[in-house]
Design an enzyme around this catalytic site. Sequence first.
Site, mmCIF file in Angstrom:
data_model
loop_
_atom_site.group_PDB
_atom_site.id
_atom_site.type_symbol
_atom_site.label_atom_id
_atom_site.label_comp_id
_atom_site.label_asym_id
_atom_site.label_seq_id
_atom_site.Cartn_x
_atom_site.Cartn_y
_atom_site.Cartn_z
ATOM 1 N N GLU A 164 54.164 10.324 32.481
ATOM 2 C CA GLU A 164 54.324 10.550 31.048
ATOM 3 C C GLU A 164 53.124 9.996 30.294
ATOM 4 O O GLU A 164 52.770 8.821 30.461
ATOM 5 C CB GLU A 164 55.580 9.852 30.514
ATOM 6 C CG GLU A 164 56.892 10.413 30.999
ATOM 7 C CD GLU A 164 58.076 9.671 30.408
ATOM 8 O OE1 GLU A 164 59.211 10.080 30.669
ATOM 9 O OE2 GLU A 164 57.876 8.672 29.680
ATOM 10 N N CYS A 165 52.499 10.812 29.463
ATOM 11 C CA CYS A 165 51.483 10.376 28.517
ATOM 12 C C CYS A 165 50.350 9.606 29.199
ATOM 13 O O CYS A 165 49.423 10.219 29.710
ATOM 14 C CB CYS A 165 52.136 9.556 27.410
ATOM 15 S SG CYS A 165 51.138 9.438 25.905
ATOM 16 N N ALA A 166 50.395 8.296 29.237
ATOM 17 C CA ALA A 166 49.358 7.536 29.915
ATOM 18 C C ALA A 166 49.258 7.947 31.381
ATOM 19 O O ALA A 166 48.160 8.022 31.943
ATOM 20 C CB ALA A 166 49.647 6.039 29.814
ATOM 21 N N SER A 192 53.177 15.077 31.798
ATOM 22 C CA SER A 192 53.286 15.633 30.454
ATOM 23 C C SER A 192 53.131 14.526 29.426
ATOM 24 O O SER A 192 53.239 13.337 29.747
ATOM 25 C CB SER A 192 54.652 16.315 30.301
ATOM 26 O OG SER A 192 54.987 16.543 28.965
#
Length: 463
Positions: free
Chosen positions: A344-346, A434
């Site tokens: 996720e993200c990072a 994502s």
Amino acid sequence: MVIAAPASSGGKTTVATGLMAAFAARGAEVSGHKVGPDYIDPGYHALATGRPPRNLDPVLCGEERVAPLFLHGAAGADIAVVEGVMGLFDGASRPHRHDGPGDYASTAHVAALLGAPVVLVVDASRTSRSVAALVHGFCTYDPGVRVGGVILNRVGSDRHEELLREALEDTGVPVLGALRSSTGVETPARHLGLIPAAERTVRAREAVDALAALVAASCDLDAVAALAATAGPLPDAPWDPAAELAAATGAEEPARTGAAPVLAVAGGAAFTFGYTENTELLRAGGADVAVLDPLRDEALPEEAAGLIVGGGFPEVHADALSANRPLRGAVAGFAARGGPIAAECAGLLYLAESLDGAPMCGVLPAKGRMTDRLTLGYRSAVAVSDSVLARAGTRVQGHEFHRTALDPARGSTAAWQWSGDGAEGYASATMIASYLHLHWAGAPALAARLLAAARDHSEKGRR
């Protein structure tokens, strides 16, 4: 009790964290909670209480789970302090409107779901007698919200405090404390808010201790505790991760066939964003959860059968993450062998080819970069294709929170769709990456699917 304010930046985190630490210093077992999806404030709560951080978010988890999650997180505590989000009645956008107090997922909404009294933190730096009109308005705006006390913040002098207290006498709302405007206690911030406690462990500990002393000296802790004691009992049963997994899979209990799969979860200073209940669901499903620090560890845990890389600040630590070539190679090799990965993200940025020019793991055909634009908000997303977390068509509630962007290669299989701007992320049978942050308590089937993939990968490795 719930700590709220008329608006953002009024001092909620200062007061909430200070109360948690002050009660803990008196020997109480304190449970800390945060309304909304924020990851950073709960890190300071955990330092103050010595207990895992907890979030209460009706959008991500459903309002029916707010009280059960609260009871689960507060089990064994003497007092629970819930820090609100934004202003007391500020909530999610119009599609989430409901019939309760405040807008959906507002602090008022959560306070009503918990039947908890509210302490209103008022920034008094630019007012005197007008504070009474402000407090009166918040007390009477919605009868479903019970404001039981006020804590004045950023008070300028003894005379200023005297004027404020005199003005509030006519409202009938007790003043539980007054914090001076110059306290010497600082919690530094940067592009996404406060710097996470995990990145400044020693100074964060010192700041929390200073907040405890400040609040103990400035507030009537006995009166605050008495107000918290007026919260009524909740009829709900505590949230149970094992029962949630079983219900999600249609089984009487979570599947635990074979040896416990080892799931590596990224942590350390670069990856500080994660929900406690996500890990609890994995452990309830029989997984052996091992924390991995990509800044320091040069190899995945032995017999790792899955990798979870959550959010955080890889952009701040890009050079150090890039310098750890052994781990970058190990992650790339694990992905090439079909190891289950959820990012996720990072984590999405870490799996990319590069971040601001610094080489990353190279698992994804994309390059990450910092931007000046903040992307923030809830997302109602649908899975575009099958992945290690969800089948195509699965709908989830998540949120975005970043100032980075990804320049992806064309032709890749996307993970989620939540707007007309196109699909987002990467997905395959063994991986998902994502920008979407997910709280698995709101969709335990995601954890069950990842657990199944990890077991399958572990069994294949033993053949």
